[in-house]
Design a protein around this motif. Sequence first.
Motif, PDB file in Angstrom:
ATOM      1  N   LYS A 234     -10.848 -13.708  -4.068  1.00 34.40           N
ATOM      2  CA  LYS A 234     -11.728 -14.507  -4.913  1.00 34.40           C
ATOM      3  C   LYS A 234     -10.944 -15.643  -5.572  1.00 34.40           C
ATOM      4  CE  LYS A 234     -13.596 -13.342  -8.883  1.00 34.40           C
ATOM      5  NZ  LYS A 234     -13.490 -12.229  -9.762  1.00 34.40           N
ATOM      6  N   GLU A 235      -9.715 -15.338  -5.965  1.00 34.91           N
ATOM      7  CA  GLU A 235      -8.903 -16.343  -6.657  1.00 34.91           C
ATOM      8  C   GLU A 235      -8.093 -17.199  -5.683  1.00 34.91           C
ATOM      9  OE1 GLU A 235      -8.972 -16.821 -10.004  1.00 34.91           O
ATOM     10  OE2 GLU A 235     -10.539 -15.288 -10.053  1.00 34.91           O
ATOM     11  N   GLY A 236      -8.188 -16.883  -4.396  1.00 36.82           N
ATOM     12  CA  GLY A 236      -7.398 -17.636  -3.411  1.00 36.82           C
ATOM     13  C   GLY A 236      -5.905 -17.410  -3.570  1.00 36.82           C
ATOM     14  N   LEU A 237      -5.515 -16.200  -3.955  1.00 36.34           N
ATOM     15  CA  LEU A 237      -4.096 -15.900  -4.163  1.00 36.34           C
ATOM     16  C   LEU A 237      -3.533 -15.085  -3.002  1.00 36.34           C
ATOM     17  CD1 LEU A 237      -4.184 -14.754  -7.910  1.00 36.34           C
ATOM     18  CD2 LEU A 237      -3.346 -16.931  -7.028  1.00 36.34           C
ATOM     19  N   GLU A 238      -2.232 -15.204  -2.810  1.00 36.42           N
ATOM     20  CA  GLU A 238      -1.525 -14.375  -1.825  1.00 36.42           C
ATOM     21  C   GLU A 238      -1.088 -13.097  -2.526  1.00 36.42           C
ATOM     22  OE1 GLU A 238      -1.048 -15.050   1.365  1.00 36.42           O
ATOM     23  OE2 GLU A 238      -2.152 -16.932   1.121  1.00 36.42           O
ATOM     24  N   LEU A 239      -0.785 -12.078  -1.705  1.00 35.90           N
ATOM     25  CA  LEU A 239      -0.319 -10.827  -2.290  1.00 35.90           C
ATOM     26  C   LEU A 239       0.947 -11.057  -3.122  1.00 35.90           C
ATOM     27  CD1 LEU A 239      -0.656  -7.788  -2.594  1.00 35.90           C
ATOM     28  CD2 LEU A 239       0.628  -7.488  -0.480  1.00 35.90           C
ATOM     29  N   SER A 240       1.789 -11.986  -2.654  1.00 37.20           N
ATOM     30  CA  SER A 240       3.035 -12.244  -3.391  1.00 37.20           C
ATOM     31  C   SER A 240       2.762 -12.835  -4.784  1.00 37.20           C
ATOM     32  CB  SER A 240       3.943 -13.176  -2.593  1.00 37.20           C
ATOM     33  OG  SER A 240       3.218 -14.329  -2.211  1.00 37.20           O
ATOM     34  N   ASP A 241       1.554 -13.360  -5.002  1.00 39.95           N
ATOM     35  CA  ASP A 241       1.202 -13.887  -6.346  1.00 39.95           C
ATOM     36  C   ASP A 241       0.496 -12.827  -7.182  1.00 39.95           C
ATOM     37  OD1 ASP A 241       1.896 -16.406  -5.280  1.00 39.95           O
ATOM     38  OD2 ASP A 241      -0.147 -16.694  -4.536  1.00 39.95           O
ATOM     39  N   SER A 242       0.362 -11.615  -6.669  1.00 37.31           N
ATOM     40  CA  SER A 242      -0.439 -10.611  -7.372  1.00 37.31           C
ATOM     41  C   SER A 242       0.086 -10.362  -8.787  1.00 37.31           C
ATOM     42  CB  SER A 242      -0.425  -9.288  -6.601  1.00 37.31           C
ATOM     43  OG  SER A 242      -0.984  -8.275  -7.405  1.00 37.31           O
ATOM     44  N   PRO A 243      -0.819 -10.398  -9.777  1.00 37.49           N
ATOM     45  CA  PRO A 243      -0.377 -10.132 -11.145  1.00 37.49           C
ATOM     46  C   PRO A 243      -0.085  -8.649 -11.378  1.00 37.49           C
ATOM     47  CG  PRO A 243      -2.748 -10.520 -11.096  1.00 37.49           C
ATOM     48  CD  PRO A 243      -2.242 -10.725  -9.698  1.00 37.49           C
ATOM     49  N   ILE A 244      -0.453  -7.808 -10.416  1.00 35.57           N
ATOM     50  CA  ILE A 244      -0.248  -6.367 -10.580  1.00 35.57           C
ATOM     51  C   ILE A 244       0.743  -5.866  -9.537  1.00 35.57           C
ATOM     52  CG2 ILE A 244      -1.377  -4.102 -10.565  1.00 35.57           C
ATOM     53  CD1 ILE A 244      -3.913  -5.408 -11.481  1.00 35.57           C
ATOM     54  N   SER A 245       1.809  -5.233 -10.004  1.00 36.58           N
ATOM     55  CA  SER A 245       2.802  -4.713  -9.058  1.00 36.58           C
ATOM     56  C   SER A 245       2.288  -3.432  -8.425  1.00 36.58           C
ATOM     57  CB  SER A 245       4.114  -4.426  -9.784  1.00 36.58           C
ATOM     58  OG  SER A 245       3.934  -3.318 -10.640  1.00 36.58           O
ATOM     59  N   ALA A 246       2.883  -3.069  -7.290  1.00 37.49           N
ATOM     60  CA  ALA A 246       2.472  -1.839  -6.603  1.00 37.49           C
ATOM     61  C   ALA A 246       2.717  -0.632  -7.510  1.00 37.49           C
ATOM     62  CB  ALA A 246       3.223  -1.697  -5.289  1.00 37.49           C
ATOM     63  N   ALA A 247       3.819  -0.654  -8.234  1.00 43.53           N
ATOM     64  CA  ALA A 247       4.138   0.480  -9.100  1.00 43.53           C
ATOM     65  C   ALA A 247       3.064   0.646 -10.176  1.00 43.53           C
ATOM     66  CB  ALA A 247       5.502   0.265  -9.744  1.00 43.53           C
TER      67      ALA A 247
ATOM     68  N   ALA B 275      -4.096   9.123  -1.158  1.00 41.83           N
ATOM     69  CA  ALA B 275      -3.983   7.926  -0.319  1.00 41.83           C
ATOM     70  C   ALA B 275      -5.315   7.205  -0.132  1.00 41.83           C
ATOM     71  CB  ALA B 275      -3.396   8.294   1.041  1.00 41.83           C
ATOM     72  N   LYS B 276      -6.403   7.980  -0.031  1.00 38.36           N
ATOM     73  CA  LYS B 276      -7.696   7.316   0.181  1.00 38.36           C
ATOM     74  C   LYS B 276      -8.106   6.532  -1.059  1.00 38.36           C
ATOM     75  CE  LYS B 276      -9.623  10.215   3.723  1.00 38.36           C
ATOM     76  NZ  LYS B 276     -10.559  11.258   4.062  1.00 38.36           N
ATOM     77  N   LEU B 277      -7.865   7.147  -2.229  1.00 46.08           N
ATOM     78  CA  LEU B 277      -8.164   6.445  -3.480  1.00 46.08           C
ATOM     79  C   LEU B 277      -7.298   5.184  -3.567  1.00 46.08           C
ATOM     80  CD1 LEU B 277      -9.849   6.739  -6.064  1.00 46.08           C
ATOM     81  CD2 LEU B 277      -7.912   7.952  -7.100  1.00 46.08           C
TER      82      LEU B 277
ATOM     83  N   PHE C  12       0.830  -1.210   0.000  1.00 53.04           N
ATOM     84  CA  PHE C  12       0.000   0.000   0.000  1.00 53.04           C
ATOM     85  C   PHE C  12       0.865   1.261   0.000  1.00 53.04           C
ATOM     86  CE2 PHE C  12      -1.578   3.491   2.610  1.00 53.04           C
ATOM     87  CZ  PHE C  12      -2.603   3.950   1.788  1.00 53.04           C
ATOM     88  N   GLU C  13       1.907   1.244   0.834  1.00 50.08           N
ATOM     89  CA  GLU C  13       2.723   2.462   0.929  1.00 50.08           C
ATOM     90  C   GLU C  13       3.374   2.794  -0.411  1.00 50.08           C
ATOM     91  OE1 GLU C  13       3.966   4.068   4.671  1.00 50.08           O
ATOM     92  OE2 GLU C  13       4.614   2.053   5.230  1.00 50.08           O
ATOM     93  N   GLU C  14       3.716   1.762  -1.161  1.00 49.30           N
ATOM     94  CA  GLU C  14       4.312   2.037  -2.477  1.00 49.30           C
ATOM     95  C   GLU C  14       3.261   2.584  -3.440  1.00 49.30           C
ATOM     96  OE1 GLU C  14       6.711  -1.200  -3.970  1.00 49.30           O
ATOM     97  OE2 GLU C  14       6.962  -0.129  -5.877  1.00 49.30           O
ATOM     98  N   VAL C  15       2.052   2.012  -3.384  1.00 45.47           N
ATOM     99  CA  VAL C  15       0.976   2.501  -4.273  1.00 45.47           C
ATOM    100  C   VAL C  15       0.646   3.955  -3.943  1.00 45.47           C
ATOM    101  CG1 VAL C  15      -1.460   2.232  -4.903  1.00 45.47           C
ATOM    102  CG2 VAL C  15      -0.052   0.201  -4.557  1.00 45.47           C
ATOM    103  N   ALA C  16       0.604   4.268  -2.638  1.00 42.33           N
ATOM    104  CA  ALA C  16       0.116   5.579  -2.205  1.00 42.33           C
ATOM    105  C   ALA C  16       1.164   6.682  -2.308  1.00 42.33           C
ATOM    106  CB  ALA C  16      -0.392   5.490  -0.771  1.00 42.33           C
TER     107      ALA C  16
END
Length: 503
Positions: free
Chosen positions: A384-397, A367-369, A358-362
């Motif tokens: 929904k997909e049962g994935l961990e954050l480490s499997d996220s297909p979208i990077s924070a950047a 920040a609220k958005l 989150f801190e990287e995204v914000a």
Amino acid sequence: MSVRTPYTIKGDTGDWELVMGLEVHAQVASNAKLFSGAATNFGADPNCNVSLVDAAMPGMLPVINRFCVEQAIRTGLGLKAQINTYSRFDRKNYFYPDLPQGYQISQFAHPIVGEGEIEVDVEPAHGGEAYTFPCRIERLHLEQDAGKSIHDMDPNATYVDLNRSGVALMEIVSMPDIRTPAEAASYVKKLRAIVIALGTCDGDMEKGNLRADVNVSVCRPGQYEKFRATGDFSHLGTRCELKNMNSFRFIQQAIEYEARRQIEIIETGGKVDQETRLFDPVKGETRSMRSKEDAHDYRYFPDPDLLPLEVEQAWIEEIRKTLPELPDEKRGRFEADYGLSRYDAGVLTAEADKAAYFEEVAKGRDAKLAANWVTQELFGYLNKEGLELSDSPISAADLGGLIGLISDGTISGKIAKDVFARMIAGEGKPADIVEKQGLKQVTDTGAIEKVVDEIIAANPEQAEKVKDKPQTLGWFVGQVMKASGGKANPKAVNDILKAKLGI
Ligand code: ADP
Ligand code: MG
């Protein structure tokens, strides 16, 4: 924030309440065992991480691992608990094939960590508002884990794997301050977040790195308050211990089943036996494993192979200086610095990797958005997909990039959802997707005016009606948005429509 309300279960003879105290076993994140230099890595071939000490060869002597002691102190400090400069190791005697010593080395009378307290954040499972309650910690002590008996590899034999024998555990014992199934799960979640933040335990529940024994009893309304006022446990009911729970869902299911079982026994004139029970997730039931031993059954005595453990206050203070920001502190900072609600800040700081993401995204953005997109869109998708954050297909950047495009008016929030879906599908960076798909928001008023004119011309009746019924303007907005493929700037569309329709 709402207050904690009593959780009552209706029985045939009146209302009942629940009381729970948890014993959590957290494996120390150490490469070596508590009293030997053998490795602790998970998944090693059976009986390969076993020293002569762990196999309890006659005459072998345990040697305390300083690193493990440090982790116990660190955890104690994280639990805002008393650190005891004097503690002692005792032998807890019992026989089991996976315990070659014939006793477990534990700390009975003098644990390394005394009383503490943690704030538990609860999101009630059956609706209701989130709330926080303080749960007192009774103690934390160091002890050895046992090996593993494997009964399902051979129909006629039991195998013993001693890899886990001697691995350092921190047993963290709560006071019986937990009153609902959701509170029990939330307590374990908070404890897990704290040890992960401290780096003292991996908290991987599937690997059994962190497991909870849940002590459950039932009592009549008012009894618990008497216990709290006097400290006298006899105001409470007899407890049963649900052993080795390693899933938040099962913890809650097991408690609900167990509470009803005990109520039924008492209401039909029986007595609850103090015993250790196991939860069967398939049947959704608990069943008796053994009657509960009392301390005297174990013949505890000070281990003559080990000196009492005396630690210097200066060392404790040194460890205190290296403590990281803990989940509660982080949540406070998220509320103050990013202006987030306590709830959102809690969700984002429950796990260190989520907070960092989150801190990287914000960073440098709204920040609220950012919090909305991270907690709702991204976490929603991962859940929904049962994935961990480490499997996220979208990077924070990249998620940050998407939020930047919304904030600077390049795309609307609605189009952003389409771009988000394409990012998940691996179509690339948000700016490239917007460019390639021609999704830029149309703020060119000339282009919007042209569409508006066409739609008004095609719907003269509606255009008449809207003058008396301004609430039907929405229909026109919808038509224009549709004609523009959702790309028209909604504010510009509204302004132009109102001007042209004369409302
Ligand atoms: P043991 O190792 O024998 O199970 P501990 O003292 O390590 O005993 O842990 C006992 C746990 O049971 C503690 O978490 C305590 O808060 C809890 N407990 C004690 N009495 C009750 C009770 N009547 N109902 C529910 N929990 C209880
Ligand atoms: Mg115990």
